[in-house]
Design a protein around this motif. Structure first.
Motif, PDB file in Angstrom:
ATOM      1  N   GLN A 271       0.098  11.108   4.481  1.00 19.96           N
ATOM      2  CA  GLN A 271      -0.400  11.673   5.730  1.00 19.96           C
ATOM      3  C   GLN A 271      -0.187  13.172   5.703  1.00 19.96           C
ATOM      4  OE1 GLN A 271       1.718  10.968   9.366  1.00 19.96           O
ATOM      5  NE2 GLN A 271      -0.020  11.575  10.621  1.00 19.96           N
TER       6      GLN A 271
ATOM      7  N   GLY B 246       7.121   5.326  11.142  1.00 17.04           N
ATOM      8  CA  GLY B 246       5.856   4.837  10.625  1.00 17.04           C
ATOM      9  C   GLY B 246       4.966   4.335  11.746  1.00 17.04           C
ATOM     10  N   PRO B 247       3.652   4.249  11.488  1.00 18.48           N
ATOM     11  CA  PRO B 247       2.741   3.693  12.503  1.00 18.48           C
ATOM     12  C   PRO B 247       3.097   2.241  12.809  1.00 18.48           C
ATOM     13  CG  PRO B 247       1.523   4.805  10.755  1.00 18.48           C
ATOM     14  CD  PRO B 247       2.932   4.689  10.281  1.00 18.48           C
TER      15      PRO B 247
ATOM     16  N   GLY C 107      -3.715  16.865  10.264  1.00 13.90           N
ATOM     17  CA  GLY C 107      -5.149  16.868  10.524  1.00 13.90           C
ATOM     18  C   GLY C 107      -5.962  15.976   9.605  1.00 13.90           C
ATOM     19  N   MET C 108      -5.293  15.164   8.774  1.00 11.52           N
ATOM     20  CA  MET C 108      -6.038  14.340   7.801  1.00 11.52           C
ATOM     21  C   MET C 108      -5.864  12.853   8.018  1.00 11.52           C
ATOM     22  SD  MET C 108      -7.682  16.361   5.849  1.00 11.52           S
ATOM     23  CE  MET C 108      -8.121  15.351   4.459  1.00 11.52           C
ATOM     24  N   GLY C 109      -5.020  12.455   8.926  1.00 13.49           N
ATOM     25  CA  GLY C 109      -4.801  11.024   9.102  1.00 13.49           C
ATOM     26  C   GLY C 109      -4.121  10.414   7.897  1.00 13.49           C
ATOM     27  N   LEU C 110      -4.253   9.108   7.733  1.00 13.63           N
ATOM     28  CA  LEU C 110      -3.628   8.374   6.634  1.00 13.63           C
ATOM     29  C   LEU C 110      -4.663   8.124   5.548  1.00 13.63           C
ATOM     30  CD1 LEU C 110      -1.800   5.942   8.968  1.00 13.63           C
ATOM     31  CD2 LEU C 110      -0.607   7.151   7.169  1.00 13.63           C
TER      32      LEU C 110
ATOM     33  N   PHE D  49      -3.730   6.147  16.132  1.00 10.60           N
ATOM     34  CA  PHE D  49      -4.699   6.086  15.038  1.00 10.60           C
ATOM     35  C   PHE D  49      -5.621   4.895  15.241  1.00 10.60           C
ATOM     36  CE2 PHE D  49      -3.210   9.330  12.229  1.00 10.60           C
ATOM     37  CZ  PHE D  49      -1.838   9.409  12.398  1.00 10.60           C
TER      38      PHE D  49
ATOM     39  N   TYR E  85       0.290   5.248   1.267  1.00  6.70           N
ATOM     40  CA  TYR E  85      -0.560   6.226   1.944  1.00  6.70           C
ATOM     41  C   TYR E  85       0.133   7.585   1.925  1.00  6.70           C
ATOM     42  CZ  TYR E  85      -3.042   2.342   4.279  1.00  6.70           C
ATOM     43  OH  TYR E  85      -3.780   1.223   4.576  1.00  6.70           O
TER      44      TYR E  85
ATOM     45  N   TYR F 233       0.845  -1.204   0.000  1.00  5.79           N
ATOM     46  CA  TYR F 233       0.000   0.000   0.000  1.00  5.79           C
ATOM     47  C   TYR F 233       0.878   1.251   0.000  1.00  5.79           C
ATOM     48  CZ  TYR F 233      -2.716  -3.660   2.377  1.00  5.79           C
ATOM     49  OH  TYR F 233      -3.303  -4.848   2.729  1.00  5.79           O
TER      50      TYR F 233
ATOM     51  N   PHE G 139       3.763   7.094   3.314  1.00  5.33           N
ATOM     52  CA  PHE G 139       4.057   5.842   3.997  1.00  5.33           C
ATOM     53  C   PHE G 139       3.705   4.668   3.092  1.00  5.33           C
ATOM     54  CE2 PHE G 139       5.289   7.215   8.107  1.00  5.33           C
ATOM     55  CZ  PHE G 139       4.580   8.380   8.360  1.00  5.33           C
TER      56      PHE G 139
ATOM     57  N   TYR H  43      -3.179   1.856  16.040  1.00  5.76           N
ATOM     58  CA  TYR H  43      -1.768   2.010  15.718  1.00  5.76           C
ATOM     59  C   TYR H  43      -1.212   3.153  16.550  1.00  5.76           C
ATOM     60  CZ  TYR H  43      -2.145  -0.974  11.573  1.00  5.76           C
ATOM     61  OH  TYR H  43      -2.331  -2.033  10.731  1.00  5.76           O
TER      62      TYR H  43
ATOM     63  N   GLN I 122      -1.302  -4.206   9.083  1.00  7.17           N
ATOM     64  CA  GLN I 122      -0.373  -3.738   8.060  1.00  7.17           C
ATOM     65  C   GLN I 122       0.910  -3.289   8.753  1.00  7.17           C
ATOM     66  OE1 GLN I 122      -2.196  -0.801   5.497  1.00  7.17           O
ATOM     67  NE2 GLN I 122      -3.943  -2.127   5.039  1.00  7.17           N
TER      68      GLN I 122
ATOM     69  N   GLY J  81      -8.705   6.891  11.119  1.00  8.89           N
ATOM     70  CA  GLY J  81      -9.107   8.159  11.698  1.00  8.89           C
ATOM     71  C   GLY J  81      -7.966   9.159  11.604  1.00  8.89           C
ATOM     72  N   LYS J  82      -8.231  10.381  12.066  1.00  6.82           N
ATOM     73  CA  LYS J  82      -7.232  11.443  11.945  1.00  6.82           C
ATOM     74  C   LYS J  82      -6.164  11.388  13.038  1.00  6.82           C
ATOM     75  CE  LYS J  82     -10.214  14.746   9.573  1.00  6.82           C
ATOM     76  NZ  LYS J  82     -10.784  16.121   9.579  1.00  6.82           N
TER      77      LYS J  82
ATOM     78  N   PHE K   8       4.180  -0.892   8.493  1.00  4.71           N
ATOM     79  CA  PHE K   8       4.516   0.360   7.843  1.00  4.71           C
ATOM     80  C   PHE K   8       6.021   0.610   7.784  1.00  4.71           C
ATOM     81  CE2 PHE K   8       0.561   2.629   7.101  1.00  4.71           C
ATOM     82  CZ  PHE K   8      -0.332   1.855   7.815  1.00  4.71           C
ATOM     83  N   GLY K   9       6.424   1.311   6.727  1.00  5.39           N
ATOM     84  CA  GLY K   9       7.778   1.823   6.621  1.00  5.39           C
ATOM     85  C   GLY K   9       7.909   3.123   7.392  1.00  5.39           C
ATOM     86  N   PRO K  10       9.135   3.680   7.426  1.00  3.62           N
ATOM     87  CA  PRO K  10       9.380   4.876   8.241  1.00  3.62           C
ATOM     88  C   PRO K  10       8.906   6.182   7.602  1.00  3.62           C
ATOM     89  CG  PRO K  10      11.386   4.173   7.160  1.00  3.62           C
ATOM     90  CD  PRO K  10      10.353   3.128   6.854  1.00  3.62           C
TER      91      PRO K  10
END
Lengths: 117, 114
Positions: A37, B43-44, A40-43, B89, A35, A33, A90, B36, A106, B105-106, A108-110
């Motif tokens: 970020q 990253g998360p 204020g918008m999240g992922l 999150f 994403y 995936y 991400f 997360y 999932q 979510g945000k 995640f990478g850094p």
């Protein structure tokens, strides 16, 4: 076991330039995936892949292209960067359900911080 | 329309006390929920999850509660430690095609004060 790695960590682009973000995973995961970020918008999901040679659009795909030529790599391309694409990107991967040691999450990478001027 | 909502952008808690982070969702097709944790410049990382067939899941200091009728879940951290300071999150997965996709979510920024 490096998990999910992303290259580069940080990049500054001028409007109209192109670049490719590279994601690599060494966990033999089927799904990958991309994403973004924003504050204020999240992922938000840009594109994803359910296997080598396949890709699909996510929530915010416009302005991006992806390729999954090898199972372990997932590339995100910006053909003509715009200031609105300034963000932290991400990459993540996840295994096929039922795989040994499976956990439904999932990984995640850094992240790659991209600034488009 | 936001399907996963974390209405508190930030939360401050004293060390040793309980931290409660909340998450609401609108999509009744969601059947799996995850939390997360994200530190700055990283990253998360997965913390804990819960399936819709359960109403509680515990893992050490972390407990997630799910109230399906209210479409609400919460993450409890007891006792809170300074190392828990991070952005949390909430994420949800829907049944059916594309079930590997998560809706996030945000985030809520938790600060644990020593």
């Amino acid at each position: 076991n490096a998990g999910v790695t992303q290259t580069p960590k940080f990049r500054v682009l001028k409007t109209g330039q192109s670049m490719t973000l590279l994601c690599a995973q060494d966990m033999n995961h089927e799904y990958m995936y991309w994403y973004r970020q924003d504050p204020g918008m999240g992922l938000r999901l840009i594109h994803y892949s359910v296997g080598e040679g396949t890709t699909a659009k996510g929530e915010v795909p416009d302005g991006y292209n992806v390729s999954r030529l090898k199972k372990q790599n997932f590339l995100l391309g910006l053909e003509s960067a715009a200031p609105s694409q300034t963000s932290v990107y991400f990459c993540a991967s996840s295994p096929l359900a039922g795989a040994e040691g499976y956990q439904e999450t999932q990984y995640f990478g850094p992240g790659t911080r991209l600034l488009v001027l | 329309d936001q399907q996963v909502k974390q209405n508190s952008p930030s939360l401050s808690v004293q060390e040793g006390r309980i931290s409660i982070l909340n998450c609401d969702y609108t999509n009744s097709m969601f059947d799996y929920f995850l939390w997360y944790k994200k530190y700055p410049a990283e990253g998360p990382t997965f913390l804990i999850s819960i399936s819709s067939i359960k109403d509680k899941n515990e893992d050490g200091r972390f407990t997630v509660f799910l109230n399906k009728s209210a479409k609400h879940l919460s993450l409890h951290i007891v006792p809170s430690q300074p190392g828990d300071s991070a952005v949390y999150f909430c994420a949800a997965r829907a049944r059916g095609a594309g079930s590997y996709q998560l809706t996030f979510g945000k985030g809520t920024k938790l600060s644990v004060i020593p």
